[in-house]
Design a protein around this motif. Structure first.
Motif, PDB file in Angstrom:
ATOM      1  N   ILE A 103       0.847  -1.199   0.000  1.00  0.00           N
ATOM      2  CA  ILE A 103       0.000   0.000   0.000  1.00  0.00           C
ATOM      3  C   ILE A 103       0.883   1.250   0.000  1.00  0.00           C
ATOM      4  N   VAL A 104       1.964   1.225   0.802  1.00  0.00           N
ATOM      5  CA  VAL A 104       2.901   2.355   0.819  1.00  0.00           C
ATOM      6  C   VAL A 104       3.508   2.552  -0.563  1.00  0.00           C
ATOM      7  N   ARG A 105       3.789   1.445  -1.251  1.00  0.00           N
ATOM      8  CA  ARG A 105       4.413   1.522  -2.578  1.00  0.00           C
ATOM      9  C   ARG A 105       3.524   2.219  -3.596  1.00  0.00           C
ATOM     10  N   THR A 106       2.224   2.198  -3.403  1.00  0.00           N
ATOM     11  CA  THR A 106       1.342   2.887  -4.353  1.00  0.00           C
ATOM     12  C   THR A 106       1.516   4.395  -4.268  1.00  0.00           C
TER      13      THR A 106
ATOM     14  N   LYS B 174       1.646   7.744 -14.651  1.00  0.00           N
ATOM     15  CA  LYS B 174       0.642   6.819 -14.173  1.00  0.00           C
ATOM     16  C   LYS B 174      -0.438   7.573 -13.405  1.00  0.00           C
ATOM     17  N   GLU B 175      -1.663   7.193 -13.636  1.00  0.00           N
ATOM     18  CA  GLU B 175      -2.757   7.840 -12.925  1.00  0.00           C
ATOM     19  C   GLU B 175      -2.756   7.416 -11.458  1.00  0.00           C
ATOM     20  N   ALA B 176      -3.152   8.371 -10.603  1.00  0.00           N
ATOM     21  CA  ALA B 176      -3.210   8.076  -9.181  1.00  0.00           C
ATOM     22  C   ALA B 176      -4.268   7.010  -8.904  1.00  0.00           C
ATOM     23  N   LYS B 177      -3.955   6.102  -7.998  1.00  0.00           N
ATOM     24  CA  LYS B 177      -4.877   5.024  -7.658  1.00  0.00           C
ATOM     25  C   LYS B 177      -5.839   5.477  -6.567  1.00  0.00           C
ATOM     26  N   ASN B 178      -7.070   4.967  -6.637  1.00  0.00           N
ATOM     27  CA  ASN B 178      -7.969   5.162  -5.506  1.00  0.00           C
ATOM     28  C   ASN B 178      -7.726   4.028  -4.505  1.00  0.00           C
ATOM     29  N   TRP B 179      -8.430   4.079  -3.360  1.00  0.00           N
ATOM     30  CA  TRP B 179      -8.142   3.097  -2.311  1.00  0.00           C
ATOM     31  C   TRP B 179      -8.533   1.679  -2.711  1.00  0.00           C
ATOM     32  N   LYS B 180      -9.554   1.546  -3.511  1.00  0.00           N
ATOM     33  CA  LYS B 180      -9.923   0.206  -3.976  1.00  0.00           C
ATOM     34  C   LYS B 180      -8.792  -0.385  -4.819  1.00  0.00           C
ATOM     35  N   GLN B 181      -8.213   0.442  -5.690  1.00  0.00           N
ATOM     36  CA  GLN B 181      -7.109  -0.014  -6.540  1.00  0.00           C
ATOM     37  C   GLN B 181      -5.857  -0.292  -5.710  1.00  0.00           C
TER      38      GLN B 181
ATOM     39  N   LEU C 239      -5.775  -1.342  -2.589  1.00  0.00           N
ATOM     40  CA  LEU C 239      -5.978  -2.609  -1.878  1.00  0.00           C
ATOM     41  C   LEU C 239      -5.856  -3.800  -2.821  1.00  0.00           C
ATOM     42  N   GLU C 240      -6.378  -3.649  -4.040  1.00  0.00           N
ATOM     43  CA  GLU C 240      -6.246  -4.721  -5.029  1.00  0.00           C
ATOM     44  C   GLU C 240      -4.789  -4.943  -5.392  1.00  0.00           C
ATOM     45  N   PHE C 241      -4.052  -3.851  -5.561  1.00  0.00           N
ATOM     46  CA  PHE C 241      -2.625  -3.954  -5.860  1.00  0.00           C
ATOM     47  C   PHE C 241      -1.880  -4.658  -4.725  1.00  0.00           C
ATOM     48  N   ALA C 242      -2.208  -4.268  -3.470  1.00  0.00           N
ATOM     49  CA  ALA C 242      -1.556  -4.871  -2.307  1.00  0.00           C
ATOM     50  C   ALA C 242      -1.854  -6.359  -2.222  1.00  0.00           C
ATOM     51  N   LYS C 243      -3.098  -6.745  -2.509  1.00  0.00           N
ATOM     52  CA  LYS C 243      -3.452  -8.172  -2.495  1.00  0.00           C
ATOM     53  C   LYS C 243      -2.656  -8.936  -3.537  1.00  0.00           C
ATOM     54  N   GLY C 244      -2.550  -8.354  -4.742  1.00  0.00           N
ATOM     55  CA  GLY C 244      -1.799  -9.015  -5.810  1.00  0.00           C
ATOM     56  C   GLY C 244      -0.326  -9.136  -5.476  1.00  0.00           C
ATOM     57  N   GLN C 245       0.264  -8.052  -4.923  1.00  0.00           N
ATOM     58  CA  GLN C 245       1.670  -8.084  -4.547  1.00  0.00           C
ATOM     59  C   GLN C 245       1.937  -9.098  -3.444  1.00  0.00           C
ATOM     60  N   THR C 246       1.025  -9.161  -2.483  1.00  0.00           N
ATOM     61  CA  THR C 246       1.179 -10.109  -1.379  1.00  0.00           C
ATOM     62  C   THR C 246       1.204 -11.537  -1.902  1.00  0.00           C
ATOM     63  N   TRP C 247       0.288 -11.847  -2.787  1.00  0.00           N
ATOM     64  CA  TRP C 247       0.232 -13.196  -3.356  1.00  0.00           C
ATOM     65  C   TRP C 247       1.484 -13.496  -4.174  1.00  0.00           C
TER      66      TRP C 247
END
Length: 317
Positions: free
Chosen positions: A51-54, A176-183, A185-193
């Motif tokens: 999330i910090v990385r976003t 790159k366009e700024a991400k909203n919080w839903k994006q 969290l989705e990014f964090a889930k993908g990175q975690t996996w």
């Protein structure tokens, strides 16, 4: 972590029926407990850091460091290196991008040292295996090594030891366009996996080696070859760690087991820093942008700095 201890103990001593004074049982208990604990903690840390990385992209890092001078620039570069995405394959484009942005060579090296040495995998494993105090010591030591080595390289004025094409390269800088919080969290889930899927074999391998050391390695033998009284213990640990190809996931569980057997903190930290900060694949890739002289100086300065950190901690702790 009492629940995990009870769970691993129930499997080893209850379900499997081993006795508590059995060396194999101690190793197996160590392996089950640490594997579950570390993988769970790793998933949480990777999710949070992702999330910090976003918010902190390589493009933003280059912008923040552009125009920074020695000292403040080195400190900022080392701190920004912790949450910034980095792997051996990204070393060259990051280096080129920094040089292209006018970031001083020493500041660039502070960033490149901190990135692989202090990352979310290392922090998560250290927290899970050795606690927050040693984790804090490692992070602080890594930052000092990154800052000092960057300042030394910067003062040596080695810009002419960078391959000529680097100053002529242009790194694609897509907006790159700024991400909203839903994006986010989705990014964090993908990175975690993705990250957990990549490093879990190294974690299990490292914990397996650590479990064997924990259960079978004699304390006296390790104390003799790597103890505080051996003046060559830290330099030897660094020399062995430099060419050793591993990552934090593989080496930290082994370091924990060595410390449990009495290997001093400074020696263990020096070995870990050498493995994670001077990995052979990264050095091979960096050779594409650094001439042999600068690459050798980089390795030498970092090895000396890591050795001094190890000796200092062995002397005061």
């Amino acid at each position: 972590m009492g629940i995990l201890e009870d769970f691993s103990g129930a499997i080893v001593y209850g379900l499997l029926g081993f006795k508590s004074n059995d060396a194999f049982a101690e190793s197996l208990n160590f392996f089950i407990y640490d594997s579950i604990k570390v993988i769970l903690l790793l998933a949480v840390m990777v999710f949070l850091i992702s999330i910090v990385r976003t918010f902190i992209t390589p493009q933003k890092v280059r912008k923040l460091l552009s125009g920074r001078r020695e000292g403040i620039g080195n400190v900022l570069a080392a701190v920004l290196g912790i949450p910034t995405p980095f792997c051996s394959c990204s070393a060259v484009p990051l280096f080129i991008g920094f040089v292209e942005s006018g970031i001083p060579l020493g500041v660039t090296f502070s960033f490149l040292v901190a990135c692989p040495m202090i990352n979310e995998v290392a922090i998560a494993l250290l927290l899970g295996l050795v606690g927050w105090k040693i984790t804090a010591i490692y992070i602080a030591s890594g930052l000092v090594v990154a800052v000092v080595s960057g300042i030394v390289i910067g003062r040596l004025k080695l810009e002419n030891e960078v391959e000529g094409f680097v100053y002529e390269s242009t790194v694609k800088n897509t907006r790159k366009e700024a991400k909203n919080w839903k994006q986010r969290l989705e990014f964090a889930k993908g990175q975690t996996w993705d990250i957990c899927a990549k490093v879990w074999p190294y974690i299990l391998f490292g914990i397996g080696i650590g479990a064997l050391i924990h259960g079978y390695a004699p304390v006296g033998f390790l104390a003799d070859i790597a103890g505080k009284d051996n003046p060559l213990a830290v330099p030897t640990a660094v020399a062995v760690g430099i060419p050793l190809y591993s990552n934090a996931a593989g080496v930290i569980p082994i370091v924990q087991a060595l410390m449990d057997k009495g290997v001093p903190l400074g020696t263990a930290l020096a070995f870990m820093m050498a493995v994670t900060g001077l990995s052979l694949p990264e050095l091979i890739i960096l050779r594409k942008v650094l001439k042999p002289k600068l690459l050798a100086i980089f390795v030498g300065i970092l090895a000396v700095a890591i050795t001094l950190v190890g000796l200092l901690f062995n002397a005061i702790l």
